[in-house]
Design a protein around this motif. Structure first.
Motif, PDB file in Angstrom:
ATOM      1  N   ILE A 257      -1.448  -2.330 -10.636  1.00 22.80           N
ATOM      2  CA  ILE A 257      -1.273  -3.661 -10.037  1.00 22.80           C
ATOM      3  C   ILE A 257      -2.631  -4.243  -9.662  1.00 22.80           C
ATOM      4  CG2 ILE A 257      -0.342  -4.907  -8.039  1.00 22.80           C
ATOM      5  CD1 ILE A 257       1.991  -2.865  -8.066  1.00 22.80           C
ATOM      6  N   ARG A 258      -3.468  -3.431  -9.053  1.00 21.57           N
ATOM      7  CA  ARG A 258      -4.798  -3.905  -8.654  1.00 21.57           C
ATOM      8  C   ARG A 258      -5.596  -4.403  -9.859  1.00 21.57           C
ATOM      9  NH1 ARG A 258      -9.051  -0.724  -4.653  1.00 21.57           N
ATOM     10  NH2 ARG A 258     -10.909  -1.919  -5.177  1.00 21.57           N
ATOM     11  N   ALA A 277       3.158  -5.290   2.587  1.00 28.17           N
ATOM     12  CA  ALA A 277       1.904  -5.357   3.346  1.00 28.17           C
ATOM     13  C   ALA A 277       0.704  -5.137   2.427  1.00 28.17           C
ATOM     14  CB  ALA A 277       1.918  -4.325   4.466  1.00 28.17           C
ATOM     15  N   ALA A 278       0.808  -4.184   1.509  1.00 31.39           N
ATOM     16  CA  ALA A 278      -0.288  -3.935   0.571  1.00 31.39           C
ATOM     17  C   ALA A 278      -0.529  -5.149  -0.321  1.00 31.39           C
ATOM     18  CB  ALA A 278       0.020  -2.702  -0.275  1.00 31.39           C
ATOM     19  N   ASP A 283      -3.421 -10.229  -1.970  1.00 30.33           N
ATOM     20  CA  ASP A 283      -3.524 -11.694  -1.948  1.00 30.33           C
ATOM     21  C   ASP A 283      -4.783 -12.124  -1.211  1.00 30.33           C
ATOM     22  OD1 ASP A 283      -1.144 -11.981  -3.319  1.00 30.33           O
ATOM     23  OD2 ASP A 283       0.024 -12.646  -1.585  1.00 30.33           O
ATOM     24  N   ALA A 284      -5.004 -11.520  -0.053  1.00 29.17           N
ATOM     25  CA  ALA A 284      -6.168 -11.874   0.756  1.00 29.17           C
ATOM     26  C   ALA A 284      -7.462 -11.516   0.033  1.00 29.17           C
ATOM     27  CB  ALA A 284      -6.099 -11.178   2.114  1.00 29.17           C
ATOM     28  N   ALA A 285      -7.469 -10.388  -0.651  1.00 28.95           N
ATOM     29  CA  ALA A 285      -8.671  -9.966  -1.384  1.00 28.95           C
ATOM     30  C   ALA A 285      -8.992 -10.949  -2.501  1.00 28.95           C
ATOM     31  CB  ALA A 285      -8.477  -8.561  -1.948  1.00 28.95           C
ATOM     32  N   HIS A 297     -10.252  -6.152   2.407  1.00 27.44           N
ATOM     33  CA  HIS A 297      -8.835  -6.302   2.093  1.00 27.44           C
ATOM     34  C   HIS A 297      -8.378  -5.285   1.041  1.00 27.44           C
ATOM     35  CE1 HIS A 297      -8.297  -9.768   4.608  1.00 27.44           C
ATOM     36  NE2 HIS A 297      -9.206 -10.487   3.959  1.00 27.44           N
ATOM     37  N   LEU A 298      -9.245  -4.996   0.081  1.00 30.02           N
ATOM     38  CA  LEU A 298      -8.888  -3.999  -0.924  1.00 30.02           C
ATOM     39  C   LEU A 298      -8.811  -2.599  -0.318  1.00 30.02           C
ATOM     40  CD1 LEU A 298     -10.874  -5.177  -4.073  1.00 30.02           C
ATOM     41  CD2 LEU A 298      -8.399  -5.309  -3.672  1.00 30.02           C
TER      42      LEU A 298
END
Length: 387
Positions: A257-258, A277-278, A283-285, A297-298
């Motif tokens: 996914i990453r 949450a992950a 999203d934030a990263a 974030h990551l």
């Protein structure tokens, strides 16, 4: 809080409160493949028609939607081809799509499996295509998206890649909008060995890609469940522009996914609060304006997901197709259903020692929402197993 488990006394961690997303998840499209809740008073002995607790089944889908997931329904996680008969499947598709309307457009929020399991005697390519078309129509009439499941009947009847292309080519003409294609490996269903026309994965992949490139406008994405991260990355790179790769790799999902895969995963049924949450961290990263913020974030993404991988690998250990037992076990521990029972009697498919380790790993990942409830239910299960 302590609990005596096979192997010794276990001390539970402090429970984790997972915050639900305040807005839709953005960086990836993520489906949780959802299980069905059996009616504990129904006759769900092996071979009997499925008796489903519809209220609990639909409440669980609302639980998944509330954490920002789409729902992949009537799939192998719902025990298709392992106890969920077509009568119950058809009702599940209708009910799930209707329940999705409380959260938005069912075409966006739920996609359902269309296969050929209602026609086990279909032996010709035309009969198999007709069986597929019937189920696709049921899904479309409900207002849900279509996932074209791998067919045991086609795996048995096909003599090579061209037979798969012939059948699937007809299905693209029936579909009203782009579909998700599902490649389910034989570790999940041994009767699907050699799908796409070859037992050689490289040759099967060539056949699969040829089909997708020929019909790219009608393929939303592909869901691949082969538990081979390197294969998935190579396949993802070879897809036509606009066709998504939905990882079905319940062993390697955080890295996949990453690195760019979307997701359609059975394990998300069990780990939805942590996974949400992950994915918020991801999203934030991806929205971060500095490398420092992106890295922070990551790191949180990895911190949340890492302990869930050990849990997932345990739940999906060989024989992998029995993973549904662990999924339902955790739903019971977390109060999403009143009984640890499954259609087709599948709650007996894993040992008490396996389930005890699932309990430990779920706790370590912060996925026992109410430890007191989980402990009381685990004690009851241990007692009926003579422990």
């Amino acid at each position: 809080m302590n609990l005596d488990l096979p192997g010794g006394r276990y001390a539970l961690r402090e429970p984790v409160t997972w915050v639900k997303p305040e807005k839709p998840l953005e960086s990836r499209i993520v489906y949780a493949a959802a299980h069905v809740v059996a009616d504990p008073l129904g006759d769900n002995t092996p071979g009997s028609p499925a008796a489903v607790d519809w209220d609990a089944t639909l409440r669980f889908r609302s639980h998944l939607w509330s954490y920002g997931f789409r729902v992949a329904d009537a799939m192998d996680t719902a025990q298709r081809n392992m106890g969920l008969d077509w009568t119950a499947t058809r009702e599940l598709i209708s009910r799930s799509a209707e329940a999705a309307r409380a959260f938005g457009d069912p075409a966006d929020l739920v996609a359902c499996g269309a296969g050929t399991d209602h026609a086990p005697g279909a032996g010709t390519l035309d009969a198999i295509a007709s069986a597929y078309a019937e189920q696709i129509s049921v899904v479309q009439e409900a207002g849900a998206g279509v996932i074209v499941m791998a067919s045991r009947q086609l795996a048995r009847a096909a003599t090579g890649p061209l037979d798969y292309h012939q059948v699937y080519g007809k299905l693209f003409g029936v579909a009203e909008r782009p579909v998700i294609l599902h490649w389910l490996g034989e570790m999940f269903d041994p009767q699907l060995a050699g799908y796409w026309g070859s037992r050689d994965v490289a040759a099967a992949t060539d056949s699969f890609l040829e089909l997708i490139h020929a019909h790219a406008s009608m393929v939303d994405g592909v869901k691949v469940s082969l538990l081979d991260a390197d294969h998935e990355i190579a396949l993802r790179a070879a897809l036509p522009e606009g066709v998504k790769l939905y990882t079905g790799d319940d062993f390697n999902y955080p890295s996949l996914i990453r690195s760019g895969s979307h997701a359609l995963l059975g394990i998300f049924d069990a780990i939805a609060p942590a996974a949400a949450a992950a994915l918020q961290a991801l999203d934030a990263a991806e929205a971060a304006t500095s490398e420092a913020d992106r890295a922070r974030h990551l790191a949180l993404y990895d911190e949340i997901f890492t302990p869930t991988v050990a849990l997932s690998r345990k739940i999906f250990e060989t024989p992998t197709f029995n993973y549904k037992t662990g999924i339902v076990f955790l739903a019971w521990l977390n109060g999403h259903q009143d009984a640890f029972s499954m259609v087709n009697g599948a709650q007996s498919a894993r040992s008490i020692t396996h389930l005890a380790e699932v309990f430990r790993l779920a706790d370590a990942a912060g996925l026992l929402a109410d430890p007191s409830l989980a402990v009381s239910r685990m004690k009851a299960l241990l007692a009926v197993n003579g422990l």
